[in-house]
Structures are given as structure tokens and as C-alpha cells.
Design a protein around this motif. Sequence first.
Motif: not given
Length: 83
Positions: A22, A26-27
Motif C-alpha cells: 500500500g 501510494h509513493w
Amino acid sequence: MEEAILKPSTLWTIGVCLVVIGVAAHWFGWPALLWFPRSVLEGLEWAPAALLEAIAASPTTVGLIALGIVLMVAARIWTGRKG
């Protein structure tokens, strides 16, 4: 009593993996994370055609290899997992 299929340590490991995925999504974004698996799958598209070509070119050799693999799997199943 039966052993639990999911132990607390297994659940912890799965949870950590999901958190890492996750955060990475996101990054870097999902397209960047899925680039490698997609490229591997696209690289394997030639495998079925190559297998059919090998069978057509030398069916005896492919049959011999397949029989060897079947015997190896049968031996592994028969003896069980020791190790």
C-alpha cells in the motif's frame, strides 16, 4: 486438536506485506508497481508457441521429457516432504 491454518505470525506477515504494498502504491503508483509483472507475462507469451513447435519437431523427445517430469513428481508425492 487440529492446527490452525492461519497462525498469528502468518497474519502479522500478511499484514506487513499489505502495508508495504500500500505504501509503495501510494509513493510510486500502481502502474509503476505492476510494470514488472506485466513485462514478465508479456515475455512469456512465446512459451506456448515454442512448446507446440517443439512437440511438432520432435514428439518423442518431448514425450520422454514429460514422462521424466511425471515420474519425478510421482516420486516426490510418494516419499512426502522430508526437509
